[in-house]
Design a protein around this motif. Structure first.
Motif, PDB file in Angstrom:
ATOM      1  N   GLY A  73      33.268   5.685  11.111  1.00  0.00           N
ATOM      2  CA  GLY A  73      33.561   3.929  11.100  1.00  0.00           C
ATOM      3  C   GLY A  73      32.932   3.520   9.953  1.00  0.00           C
ATOM      4  O   GLY A  73      32.256   2.149   9.938  1.00  0.00           O
ATOM      5  N   LEU A  74      32.645   4.279   8.714  1.00  0.00           N
ATOM      6  CA  LEU A  74      31.805   3.708   7.669  1.00  0.00           C
ATOM      7  C   LEU A  74      32.669   3.338   6.513  1.00  0.00           C
ATOM      8  O   LEU A  74      33.359   4.315   5.968  1.00  0.00           O
ATOM      9  N   VAL A  75      33.359   2.305   6.193  1.00  0.00           N
ATOM     10  CA  VAL A  75      34.412   1.692   5.161  1.00  0.00           C
ATOM     11  C   VAL A  75      33.667   1.646   3.969  1.00  0.00           C
ATOM     12  O   VAL A  75      33.120   0.685   3.879  1.00  0.00           O
ATOM     13  N   ASP A 127      26.642  -3.794   8.209  1.00  0.00           N
ATOM     14  CA  ASP A 127      27.746  -3.645   9.033  1.00  0.00           C
ATOM     15  C   ASP A 127      29.118  -4.185   8.534  1.00  0.00           C
ATOM     16  O   ASP A 127      28.923  -5.389   8.013  1.00  0.00           O
ATOM     17  N   GLY A 128      30.195  -3.462   8.791  1.00  0.00           N
ATOM     18  CA  GLY A 128      31.630  -3.897   8.550  1.00  0.00           C
ATOM     19  C   GLY A 128      31.623  -4.219   6.996  1.00  0.00           C
ATOM     20  O   GLY A 128      31.326  -3.379   6.436  1.00  0.00           O
ATOM     21  N   PRO A 129      32.346  -5.423   6.616  1.00  0.00           N
ATOM     22  CA  PRO A 129      32.622  -5.734   5.440  1.00  0.00           C
ATOM     23  C   PRO A 129      31.219  -5.487   4.307  1.00  0.00           C
ATOM     24  O   PRO A 129      31.181  -5.504   3.256  1.00  0.00           O
ATOM     25  N   PHE A 131      28.789  -3.659   4.658  1.00  0.00           N
ATOM     26  CA  PHE A 131      28.534  -2.132   3.971  1.00  0.00           C
ATOM     27  C   PHE A 131      29.386  -1.837   2.920  1.00  0.00           C
ATOM     28  O   PHE A 131      28.894  -1.239   2.151  1.00  0.00           O
ATOM     29  N   SER A 132      30.693  -2.229   3.203  1.00  0.00           N
ATOM     30  CA  SER A 132      31.775  -1.862   2.008  1.00  0.00           C
ATOM     31  C   SER A 132      31.132  -2.546   0.687  1.00  0.00           C
ATOM     32  O   SER A 132      31.286  -1.962  -0.280  1.00  0.00           O
ATOM     33  N   ILE A 133      30.796  -3.750   1.060  1.00  0.00           N
ATOM     34  CA  ILE A 133      30.668  -4.344  -0.587  1.00  0.00           C
ATOM     35  C   ILE A 133      29.231  -3.659  -1.066  1.00  0.00           C
ATOM     36  O   ILE A 133      29.172  -3.663  -2.221  1.00  0.00           O
ATOM     37  N   GLY A 134      28.342  -3.347  -0.264  1.00  0.00           N
ATOM     38  CA  GLY A 134      27.036  -2.620  -0.549  1.00  0.00           C
ATOM     39  C   GLY A 134      27.497  -1.301  -1.197  1.00  0.00           C
ATOM     40  O   GLY A 134      26.896  -0.947  -2.426  1.00  0.00           O
ATOM     41  N   THR A 135      28.425  -0.741  -0.875  1.00  0.00           N
ATOM     42  CA  THR A 135      28.756   0.667  -1.398  1.00  0.00           C
ATOM     43  C   THR A 135      29.429   0.255  -2.800  1.00  0.00           C
ATOM     44  O   THR A 135      29.065   1.041  -3.903  1.00  0.00           O
TER      45      THR A 135
END
Length: 341
Positions: A73-75, A127-129, A131-135
């Motif tokens: 669940g980690l996008v 969480d959610g978007p 996390f994605s932005i952080g990556t």
């Protein structure tokens, strides 16, 4: 007064079935495919070997993203950070410190593994978007750092000149063996993991992480381990890919296109399935080879295809196929079969 015994209920003899006829056929074909890839120098041209190497890298990166997003669940949209980190580590070890480049491929995996630990602890609270932005931000930080570090020749990039010490045939043999090993680790390792007891926990976590945690699944630990494994798998693909390219620059090492490719492959092929990764990788590879000359227009078509799948076939092509035919290539479900029938 003695108690009247009641007849015990007959318990049917059952057996846990984990393999299927389609799975056996697919496993046989997979073994033949790995042998064929390892033996490419004896039957394929150098151009064919390079093309198959790129396809193998697509499969490996997409499967790592599939594990990360489809089960944990980690996008992430920043897995290219680990590809570039391993690629640069390979070039530094081989070109600067004189380590055998084929040995340096495996040593370079220590870098994404070590980097993934602090990055995860930095991002896991998002969480959610977010996390994605952080990556994506982390990948951009890596690109900027590589553009200014003298040890990696800053923005000018590096060339793997030590490969000239090996003949073309020796390079082809090494690259073919590395490709076969990469598929064995990423696809085979994922299949083994999903069939283990950890696989049951991953499937439960994918379906409902809150319910899985209430049943004793350590969701936080599993997500951490999957993130590390995904980083190492992407690092392996990056090291092999850039070794074949013989050159690496910050722009190519941390190219966000790798994240886009992984997302397209998994979304179109089918998230949460190894079969979907193979189908999506072949679709993208063929489209890239046949229609890449049309430039941005073919990217628009691929984007629209991803959008249509997300709207009308959320389980991807493999999801549609599996609804009609129950014939998994990589079966991970457990079935109870009555032995008396």
């Amino acid at each position: 007064m003695s108690a009247i015994p009641y007849p015990a209920a007959e318990v049917p003899e059952v057996q846990v079935q984990r393999q299927t006829p389609s799975g056996r056929i697919a496993m046989t074909l997979a073994v033949f495919a790995l042998v064929a890839i390892a033996a490419m120098p004896w039957w394929a041209s150098t151009g064919t070997i390079r093309s198959i190497l790129v396809l193998c890298c697509y499969i490996a990166v997409a499967q790592m993203w599939n594990l990360l997003a489809g089960y944990a669940g980690l996008v992430s949209v920043g897995q290219q950070a680990f590809m570039g980190a391993a690629g640069y580590a390979l070039f530094v070890l081989a070109q600067t410190y004189g380590i055998n480049p084929f040995v340096a491929v495996f040593l370079s995996l220590l870098v994404p593994a070590a980097l993934a630990v602090p990055i995860y602890f930095l991002l896991h609270r998002l969480d959610g978007p977010y996390f994605s932005i952080g990556t994506w931000v982390v990948a951009e930080v890596f690109r900027l750092a590589a553009s200014n570090l003298p040890i990696v020749n800053a923005g000018a990039g590096m060339s793997l000149r030590v490969m000239k010490d090996y003949s073309s045939f020796e390079r082809n043999v090494a690259m073919s063996l590395l490709c076969a090993g990469m598929l064995l680790v990423t696809l085979g390792g994922s299949y083994w993991l999903l069939r283990s007891r950890f696989g049951l926990a991953l499937i439960a976590m994918r379906d409902n992480p809150v319910a899985a945690a209430s049943q004793g699944v350590n969701v936080a630990k599993l997500r951490f381990l999957i993130y590390i494994a995904s980083a190492v798998g992407c690092g392996l693909a990056g090291a092999i890919y850039f070794m074949a390219q013989l050159r690496i620059t910050p722009g190519s090492a941390f190219d966000p296109m790798w994240a886009n490719v992984a997302i397209f492959i998994v979304m179109v092929g089918g998230i949460g399935s190894i079969e979907g990764v193979l189908i999506g990788s072949l679709i993208y590879f063929i489209a890239d080879r046949w229609f890449g000359e049309y430039g941005a227009s073919y990217f628009v078509v691929l984007g629209l295809m991803t959008l249509l799948v997300a709207l009308y076939a959320r389980t991807g092509i493999w999801g549609l196929v599996s609804k009609r035919w129950d014939a998994p290539w990589f079966p991970i479900r457990r079935k109870l079969v009555d032995q008396n029938r």
